[in-house]
Scaffold this motif. Structure first.
Motif, PDB file in Angstrom:
ATOM      1  N   VAL A 221       1.536  45.214 -19.478  1.00  0.00           N
ATOM      2  CA  VAL A 221       2.340  46.205 -20.540  1.00  0.00           C
ATOM      3  C   VAL A 221       3.535  45.150 -21.194  1.00  0.00           C
ATOM      4  O   VAL A 221       3.498  44.961 -22.423  1.00  0.00           O
ATOM      5  CB  VAL A 221       2.593  47.374 -20.231  1.00  0.00           C
ATOM      6  CG1 VAL A 221       3.620  48.277 -21.280  1.00  0.00           C
ATOM      7  CG2 VAL A 221       1.435  48.347 -19.999  1.00  0.00           C
ATOM      8  N   TYR A 222       4.400  44.664 -20.145  1.00  0.00           N
ATOM      9  CA  TYR A 222       5.603  43.824 -20.556  1.00  0.00           C
ATOM     10  C   TYR A 222       5.103  42.634 -21.355  1.00  0.00           C
ATOM     11  O   TYR A 222       5.730  42.442 -22.162  1.00  0.00           O
ATOM     12  CB  TYR A 222       6.158  43.579 -19.213  1.00  0.00           C
ATOM     13  CG  TYR A 222       6.921  44.566 -18.554  1.00  0.00           C
ATOM     14  CD1 TYR A 222       7.213  45.651 -19.170  1.00  0.00           C
ATOM     15  CD2 TYR A 222       7.169  44.527 -17.290  1.00  0.00           C
ATOM     16  CE1 TYR A 222       7.853  46.847 -18.407  1.00  0.00           C
ATOM     17  CE2 TYR A 222       7.688  45.411 -16.461  1.00  0.00           C
ATOM     18  CZ  TYR A 222       8.074  46.328 -17.158  1.00  0.00           C
ATOM     19  OH  TYR A 222       8.741  47.716 -16.620  1.00  0.00           O
ATOM     20  N   GLU A 223       3.885  42.179 -21.005  1.00  0.00           N
ATOM     21  CA  GLU A 223       3.495  41.168 -21.709  1.00  0.00           C
ATOM     22  C   GLU A 223       3.220  41.314 -23.167  1.00  0.00           C
ATOM     23  O   GLU A 223       3.234  40.573 -24.118  1.00  0.00           O
ATOM     24  CB  GLU A 223       2.277  40.128 -21.021  1.00  0.00           C
ATOM     25  CG  GLU A 223       1.669  38.928 -21.586  1.00  0.00           C
ATOM     26  CD  GLU A 223       2.767  37.910 -21.555  1.00  0.00           C
ATOM     27  OE1 GLU A 223       2.291  36.794 -21.545  1.00  0.00           O
ATOM     28  OE2 GLU A 223       3.829  37.882 -21.023  1.00  0.00           O
TER      29      GLU A 223
ATOM     30  N   GLU B  11       6.880  29.478 -20.968  1.00  0.00           N
ATOM     31  CA  GLU B  11       5.679  28.414 -20.954  1.00  0.00           C
ATOM     32  C   GLU B  11       4.199  28.971 -21.633  1.00  0.00           C
ATOM     33  O   GLU B  11       4.065  30.095 -21.278  1.00  0.00           O
ATOM     34  CB  GLU B  11       5.273  28.013 -19.477  1.00  0.00           C
ATOM     35  CG  GLU B  11       4.599  26.839 -19.203  1.00  0.00           C
ATOM     36  CD  GLU B  11       4.156  26.247 -18.009  1.00  0.00           C
ATOM     37  OE1 GLU B  11       3.339  25.616 -17.645  1.00  0.00           O
ATOM     38  OE2 GLU B  11       4.773  27.131 -16.904  1.00  0.00           O
ATOM     39  N   ARG B  12       3.650  28.350 -22.355  1.00  0.00           N
ATOM     40  CA  ARG B  12       2.582  28.759 -23.002  1.00  0.00           C
ATOM     41  C   ARG B  12       2.694  29.950 -23.727  1.00  0.00           C
ATOM     42  O   ARG B  12       2.433  31.099 -23.579  1.00  0.00           O
ATOM     43  CB  ARG B  12       1.288  28.618 -22.374  1.00  0.00           C
ATOM     44  CG  ARG B  12       0.973  27.423 -21.704  1.00  0.00           C
ATOM     45  CD  ARG B  12      -0.297  27.698 -20.817  1.00  0.00           C
ATOM     46  NE  ARG B  12      -0.282  28.735 -19.703  1.00  0.00           N
ATOM     47  CZ  ARG B  12      -1.049  29.428 -19.474  1.00  0.00           C
ATOM     48  NH1 ARG B  12      -2.471  29.550 -20.028  1.00  0.00           N
ATOM     49  NH2 ARG B  12      -0.837  30.425 -18.437  1.00  0.00           N
ATOM     50  N   PRO B  13       3.906  29.816 -24.561  1.00  0.00           N
ATOM     51  CA  PRO B  13       4.550  31.176 -25.191  1.00  0.00           C
ATOM     52  C   PRO B  13       3.509  32.007 -25.936  1.00  0.00           C
ATOM     53  O   PRO B  13       3.849  33.319 -25.985  1.00  0.00           O
ATOM     54  CB  PRO B  13       5.532  30.630 -26.137  1.00  0.00           C
ATOM     55  CG  PRO B  13       5.163  29.341 -26.309  1.00  0.00           C
ATOM     56  CD  PRO B  13       4.495  28.742 -25.194  1.00  0.00           C
ATOM     57  N   ASP B  14       2.563  31.472 -26.679  1.00  0.00           N
ATOM     58  CA  ASP B  14       1.290  32.272 -27.545  1.00  0.00           C
ATOM     59  C   ASP B  14       0.576  32.845 -26.396  1.00  0.00           C
ATOM     60  O   ASP B  14      -0.625  33.625 -27.163  1.00  0.00           O
ATOM     61  CB  ASP B  14       0.892  31.351 -28.691  1.00  0.00           C
ATOM     62  CG  ASP B  14       2.124  30.942 -29.473  1.00  0.00           C
ATOM     63  OD1 ASP B  14       2.974  31.795 -29.741  1.00  0.00           O
ATOM     64  OD2 ASP B  14       1.926  29.883 -30.078  1.00  0.00           O
ATOM     65  N   VAL B  15       0.618  32.556 -25.267  1.00  0.00           N
ATOM     66  CA  VAL B  15      -0.672  33.117 -24.431  1.00  0.00           C
ATOM     67  C   VAL B  15      -0.351  34.384 -23.908  1.00  0.00           C
ATOM     68  O   VAL B  15       0.774  34.401 -23.165  1.00  0.00           O
ATOM     69  CB  VAL B  15      -0.899  31.930 -23.412  1.00  0.00           C
ATOM     70  CG1 VAL B  15      -2.079  32.775 -22.453  1.00  0.00           C
ATOM     71  CG2 VAL B  15      -1.623  30.684 -23.998  1.00  0.00           C
ATOM     72  N   TYR B  16      -1.324  35.229 -23.821  1.00  0.00           N
ATOM     73  CA  TYR B  16      -1.412  36.532 -23.037  1.00  0.00           C
ATOM     74  C   TYR B  16      -1.384  36.162 -21.469  1.00  0.00           C
ATOM     75  O   TYR B  16      -2.654  36.007 -21.286  1.00  0.00           O
ATOM     76  CB  TYR B  16      -2.150  37.414 -23.476  1.00  0.00           C
ATOM     77  CG  TYR B  16      -2.197  38.825 -22.787  1.00  0.00           C
ATOM     78  CD1 TYR B  16      -1.337  39.965 -23.112  1.00  0.00           C
ATOM     79  CD2 TYR B  16      -3.215  39.269 -21.920  1.00  0.00           C
ATOM     80  CE1 TYR B  16      -1.145  41.111 -22.234  1.00  0.00           C
ATOM     81  CE2 TYR B  16      -3.173  40.399 -21.113  1.00  0.00           C
ATOM     82  CZ  TYR B  16      -2.311  41.230 -21.350  1.00  0.00           C
ATOM     83  OH  TYR B  16      -2.589  42.478 -20.716  1.00  0.00           O
ATOM     84  N   ASP B  17      -0.361  36.233 -20.737  1.00  0.00           N
ATOM     85  CA  ASP B  17      -0.604  35.806 -19.230  1.00  0.00           C
ATOM     86  C   ASP B  17       0.343  36.723 -18.282  1.00  0.00           C
ATOM     87  O   ASP B  17       1.466  36.617 -18.254  1.00  0.00           O
ATOM     88  CB  ASP B  17      -0.141  34.423 -19.036  1.00  0.00           C
ATOM     89  CG  ASP B  17      -0.241  34.000 -17.667  1.00  0.00           C
ATOM     90  OD1 ASP B  17      -0.886  34.910 -16.715  1.00  0.00           O
ATOM     91  OD2 ASP B  17       0.309  32.848 -17.225  1.00  0.00           O
ATOM     92  N   PRO B  18      -0.148  37.931 -17.989  1.00  0.00           N
ATOM     93  CA  PRO B  18       0.805  38.923 -17.297  1.00  0.00           C
ATOM     94  C   PRO B  18       1.119  38.341 -16.036  1.00  0.00           C
ATOM     95  O   PRO B  18       2.331  38.830 -15.355  1.00  0.00           O
ATOM     96  CB  PRO B  18      -0.134  40.061 -16.931  1.00  0.00           C
ATOM     97  CG  PRO B  18      -1.290  39.946 -17.922  1.00  0.00           C
ATOM     98  CD  PRO B  18      -1.371  38.294 -18.252  1.00  0.00           C
ATOM     99  N   LEU B  19       0.403  37.228 -15.591  1.00  0.00           N
ATOM    100  CA  LEU B  19       0.769  36.578 -14.278  1.00  0.00           C
ATOM    101  C   LEU B  19       2.140  35.643 -14.495  1.00  0.00           C
ATOM    102  O   LEU B  19       2.192  34.699 -13.399  1.00  0.00           O
ATOM    103  CB  LEU B  19      -0.397  36.082 -13.518  1.00  0.00           C
ATOM    104  CG  LEU B  19      -1.547  37.134 -13.175  1.00  0.00           C
ATOM    105  CD1 LEU B  19      -2.630  36.214 -12.875  1.00  0.00           C
ATOM    106  CD2 LEU B  19      -1.012  38.057 -12.419  1.00  0.00           C
ATOM    107  N   ARG B  20       2.443  35.159 -15.595  1.00  0.00           N
ATOM    108  CA  ARG B  20       3.365  34.092 -15.898  1.00  0.00           C
ATOM    109  C   ARG B  20       4.489  34.322 -14.984  1.00  0.00           C
ATOM    110  O   ARG B  20       5.041  35.436 -14.565  1.00  0.00           O
ATOM    111  CB  ARG B  20       3.622  34.191 -17.331  1.00  0.00           C
ATOM    112  CG  ARG B  20       4.458  35.343 -17.790  1.00  0.00           C
ATOM    113  CD  ARG B  20       5.022  35.013 -19.215  1.00  0.00           C
ATOM    114  NE  ARG B  20       3.898  34.710 -20.410  1.00  0.00           N
ATOM    115  CZ  ARG B  20       3.794  33.528 -20.728  1.00  0.00           C
ATOM    116  NH1 ARG B  20       4.294  32.464 -20.417  1.00  0.00           N
ATOM    117  NH2 ARG B  20       2.642  33.299 -21.681  1.00  0.00           N
TER     118      ARG B  20
END
Length: 405
Positions: free
Chosen positions: A259-261, A309-318
């Motif tokens: 959700v935060y992502e 990092e990789r700002p346009d990618v949806y990555d909840p694990l970032r």
């Protein structure tokens, strides 16, 4: 008037903290936003915020979540799941409507199920219309036509919901003064707080009406929108990384990160706007002259490659820097930071320090997403989601889903 745009994460964060930058995003939406908490500045804002902040405490959110919010989410979703299909926007609005009405202080009928459902339908209609009025700066319709519709809706809202709610609370406050009841017998809502502090705040009935309308639309609109985007992002992630998504289905803390992502990538308001009341020098070197119109590009700042990092990618694990919330600037900042941040988004668990279930606050959007996934919700293969053609903002107009038993 000079316009300055700030789109770096650090510049936006600093600008939010500047007391000489006055709210300017909702100038066009004054029909429903004038003199509301979100547009006040200086002493008036501090007084209003102090009064209303008492309602928005972490213990209150935790109580709501554990005592009834899960039940509201489950019970609202149940008939849609039983029917086998739903539109996520309607599910989102209907789920959150009871809570936002309670926070604002709007009483609903306690009669038959049909009467209660009719009241929720009316609140749903009012919230959508007030949201359209608040974001009129981004409408693709005739602004004057929208204002006329919002003004008419405010009059109806006042008659149907607000005046009866005021009368009940004024009667309760009179009984409190007479010693017939205690503080614990009073509703804990915005309307009661405003009535109790009437003289100190110096407001009138028109301001009272707009403030309650603001709370009704702000909570329901942004939460329903975030829920729809969260589901859309999760479905796409599950197609790309099914194992990670399956793990998130079983882990509420990880689902909260999802959700935060989404909030980072799809902030409810893509920009904030301010007006400079004095010259301002930002640490990054930007100079803002007095009188300048300042656009805070939240959508761009939340994708600043210097921070994400990789700002346009949806990555909840970032991984994110320790001083940066996972949602970026989605909840604003400074004096106008969203007063309901923890209600919508919950409280993130400290890294490496799991929080017990009794202490956890997942937030409304995570609870809604969890319930949808548990019920087997997935995109309708025969009906694609549609974007809102009447708004320049990143909103869905519909998002059909079906349920697998």
């Amino acid at each position: 008037m000079e316009t300055i745009t700030l789109d770096g994460y650090a510049d936006v964060r600093e600008a939010y903290r500047q007391h000489d930058l006055e709210q300017a995003l909702y100038d066009a939406g004054g029909v429903v936003m004038a003199d509301s908490l979100l547009v006040l500045h200086g002493a008036d804002h501090r007084k209003r915020r102090r009064v209303e902040n008492r309602l928005f405490r972490r213990g209150t959110f935790r109580y709501w979540e554990q005592a009834f919010l899960r039940d509201v989410v489950r019970d609202t979703l149940a008939p849609f799941a039983a029917a086998g299909r739903a539109d996520l926007l309607e599910v989102g609005y209907r789920t959150i409507m009871n809570l936002t009405a309670m926070v604002a202080g709007l009483d609903k009928p306690t009669g038959s199920a049909a009467e209660v459902n009719a009241a929720v339908d009316a609140l749903y209609r009012f919230a959508k219309k007030f949201s359209e009025g608040a974001t009129i700066v981004h409408t693709t319709r005739d602004p004057e036509e929208v204002r006329a519709e919002v003004a008419a809706a405010l009059e109806e809202f006042d008659t149907v919901f607000l005046q009866p709610s005021i009368e009940r609370r004024e009667a309760l406050l009179a009984r409190l003064v007479a010693g017939e009841i205690t503080e614990d017998d009073l509703p804990r809502d915005v309307l009661t707080a405003l009535l109790r502090n009437w003289d100190e705040l110096g407001i009138d009935r028109d301001v009272l009406r707009r403030e309650c309308a603001f709370y009704l639309q702000a909570g329901s609109h942004s939460t329903a929108d975030a829920f729809t985007h969260a589901a859309d992002d999760f479905f796409a992630w599950a197609r790309r990384e099914p194992e990670a998504a399956d793990k998130a289905r079983q882990d509420p803390a990880l689902l909260q990160r999802c959700v935060y992502e989404t909030l980072r990538l799809h902030p409810a308001s893509p920009v904030a706007q301010r007006r400079a009341l004095a010259p301002i020098s930002l640490r990054g070197g930007r100079e803002i002259p007095e009188g300048a119109f300042v656009v805070l590009d939240i959508a761009a700042a939340n994708r600043d490659p210097a921070v994400f990092e990789r700002p346009d990618v949806y990555d909840p694990l970032r991984e994110v820097p320790a001083d940066v919330p996972r949602w970026g600037h989605a909840f604003g900042g400074g004096m106008h930071a969203c007063i309901g941040t923890e209600l919508a988004g919950g409280v993130p668990a400290p890294e490496g320090h799991p929080v017990s279930e009794s202490e956890r606050v997942l937030g409304t959007v995570t609870l809604m997403l969890e319930a949808l996934l548990t019920a087997g919700g997935r995109p309708d293969p025969d009906a694609a989601p549609q974007r809102d053609p009447h708004s320049a903002r990143d909103h869905f107009a519909s998002y059909p889903v079906v349920f697998e038993g």
